[in-house]
Design an enzyme around this catalytic site. Structure first.
Site, short mmCIF file in Angstrom:
data_model
loop_
_atom_site.label_atom_id
_atom_site.label_comp_id
_atom_site.label_asym_id
_atom_site.label_seq_id
_atom_site.Cartn_x
_atom_site.Cartn_y
_atom_site.Cartn_z
N ARG A 38 -13.24 -9.18 0.69
CA ARG A 38 -11.82 -8.85 0.52
C ARG A 38 -10.99 -10.09 0.88
O ARG A 38 -10.02 -10.43 0.19
CB ARG A 38 -11.43 -7.67 1.42
CG ARG A 38 -12.07 -6.34 1.06
CD ARG A 38 -11.56 -5.79 -0.26
NE ARG A 38 -10.12 -5.66 -0.26
CZ ARG A 38 -9.44 -4.66 0.29
NH1 ARG A 38 -10.09 -3.66 0.86
NH2 ARG A 38 -8.11 -4.62 0.24
N CYS B 262 -16.43 1.19 -0.09
CA CYS B 262 -15.26 0.34 0.19
C CYS B 262 -14.88 0.36 1.67
O CYS B 262 -14.19 -0.53 2.13
CB CYS B 262 -14.09 0.79 -0.67
SG CYS B 262 -13.68 2.53 -0.43
N GLN C 25 -9.82 -4.20 -4.04
CA GLN C 25 -11.13 -3.70 -3.63
C GLN C 25 -12.15 -3.92 -4.75
O GLN C 25 -13.24 -4.46 -4.51
CB GLN C 25 -11.03 -2.21 -3.29
CG GLN C 25 -12.34 -1.60 -2.85
CD GLN C 25 -12.79 -2.11 -1.49
OE1 GLN C 25 -12.03 -2.06 -0.54
NE2 GLN C 25 -14.00 -2.63 -1.39
N ARG D 284 0.88 -1.18 0.00
CA ARG D 284 0.00 0.00 0.00
C ARG D 284 0.91 1.21 0.00
O ARG D 284 1.68 1.40 0.95
CB ARG D 284 -0.91 -0.01 1.23
CG ARG D 284 -1.62 1.30 1.45
CD ARG D 284 -2.76 1.20 2.44
NE ARG D 284 -3.86 0.47 1.85
CZ ARG D 284 -5.10 0.42 2.37
NH1 ARG D 284 -5.36 1.05 3.50
NH2 ARG D 284 -6.06 -0.25 1.76
N HIS E 27 -7.06 0.67 -6.66
CA HIS E 27 -7.25 -0.28 -5.54
C HIS E 27 -7.88 -1.55 -6.13
O HIS E 27 -9.06 -1.84 -5.92
CB HIS E 27 -8.15 0.37 -4.49
CG HIS E 27 -8.11 -0.28 -3.14
ND1 HIS E 27 -7.32 -1.37 -2.85
CD2 HIS E 27 -8.78 0.01 -1.98
CE1 HIS E 27 -7.49 -1.71 -1.58
NE2 HIS E 27 -8.37 -0.89 -1.04
N ASP F 47 -17.33 6.62 -2.01
CA ASP F 47 -16.10 6.48 -1.20
C ASP F 47 -15.87 7.84 -0.53
O ASP F 47 -16.52 8.84 -0.88
CB ASP F 47 -14.92 6.09 -2.12
CG ASP F 47 -13.62 5.85 -1.35
OD1 ASP F 47 -13.66 5.70 -0.11
OD2 ASP F 47 -12.54 5.81 -2.00
#
Ligand code: CP
Ligand code: NVA
Length: 303
Positions: free
Chosen positions: A288, A260, A132, A102, A129, A220
């Site tokens: 996930r 998310c 995700q 990340r 991402h 988001d």
């Protein structure tokens, strides 16, 4: 597929193979059956930013598959400060079987992938991402929803999650209307890539227009990690982009609400919608775990 830095690393077959593998692995865990195809295998987890879901799901995924994960915070290893990113990649490649990272800059991931001899997975960058988005569309797919022709409205920031959702939508036939304030649209290169894949994506500044008749509303945060100094400017820009019960009222009567997470109730979404009956945010979060198992297995060649 050697790495997963972007949804662009996947083709339609990869997506379907990973979804099917994910469904098998999820069913086994739910039935209480232990499968340990990655016994003795290790995944390094590099985090330059905080995380709940991504860290826990990668760590638990590796344990459930019989392997292990090694968490490395940026404070510990200092990418580009204590040691160069290529040196980190070369060292880790001698010890572990994969790297999930990340990062702030997507170029850091590209540098890791260029210098590592093991697969590198994007655990969120400024650009994308992908894990995700894979969990998100898997969450719809596992409910038996046909992705082709599905109408998804993205409401808010054209950010990293948006870019990956748009690209995966283009790959799977989901039609997207993205409502973003001027200056906060998805990356132009992402829109071009979606259209090159045959994706139907329309960008508007009108949240109601995007939501009208949609099967899915997705939002988001307005202020992503690393953008905290832009808080006031962003709060003002995004005022008309909150997912409320009123906005949901314009969508299809059975519309699902996605996020998310982490969510900021009262900013991009109201508590009533996030915690309401149309919300599937916890299914997304759960998946996930299962999808990342599918991704790790696929990249490891153990699938
Ligand atoms: N959705 C997501 O990636 O959550 P975390 O930031 O908690 O990992
Ligand atoms: N866009 C958000 C997603 C968090 C999972 C961020 O980058 O902070």
């Amino acid at each position: 597929m050697n790495h997963l830095l972007s949804i662009r690393d996947l083709d339609r077959k990869h997506v379907l193979d990973i979804f099917k593998l994910t469904a098998e692995l999820k069913a086994k865990v739910k039935a209480g059956r232990r499968v340990t195809p990655l016994a003795g295998r290790t995944l390094a987890l590099i985090f330059e930013k905080p995380s709940l879901r991504t860290r826990v799901t990668f760590e638990v995924a590796m344990v459930q598959l019989g392997g292990a994960a090694v968490y490395l915070s940026a404070q510990d290893i200092g990418p580009g400060k204590r040691e160069s990113v290529p040196d980190i990649a070369r060292n880790l490649s001698r010890w572990v079987d994969g790297i999930a990272a990340r990062v702030f800059a997507h170029t850091t991931l590209e540098e890791l992938a260029r210098c590592a001899s093991v697969p590198v997975i994007n655990a969120l960058s400024d650009l994308e991402h992908p894990c995700q988005a894979m969990a998100d569309l898997y969450t719809l797919w596992e409910r038996g929803i046909a992705l082709k022709g599905l109408e998804l409205a993205w409401i808010g920031d054209g950010n990293n999650v948006c870019n990956s959702v748009l690209l995966l939508s283009a790959l799977t036939g989901v039609r997207v209307r993205a409502a973003c304030p001027p200056g906060y649209e998805p990356a132009p290169a992402v829109l071009d890539a979606c259209r090159a894949l045959g994706g139907l994506v329309r960008v508007t500044t009108d949240a109601r227009e995007a939501a009208e008749g949609a099967d899915v509303l997705y939002t988001d945060v307005w202020i992503s990690m690393g953008q905290e100094s832009e808080r006031e400017k962003r709060l003002e820009a995004f005022q008309r982009y909150q997912v409320t019960e009123t906005l949901l009222g314009f969508a299809s009567p059975k519309a699902l609400v996605m996020h998310c997470l982490p969510a900021h109730r009262g900013e991009e979404i109201t508590g009533a919608v996030l915690d309401g009956p149309r919300s599937i945010v916890l299914d997304q979060a759960e998946n996930r775990l299962h999808v990342q198992k599918g991704i790790v297995m696929h990249l490891s060649g153990a699938a």
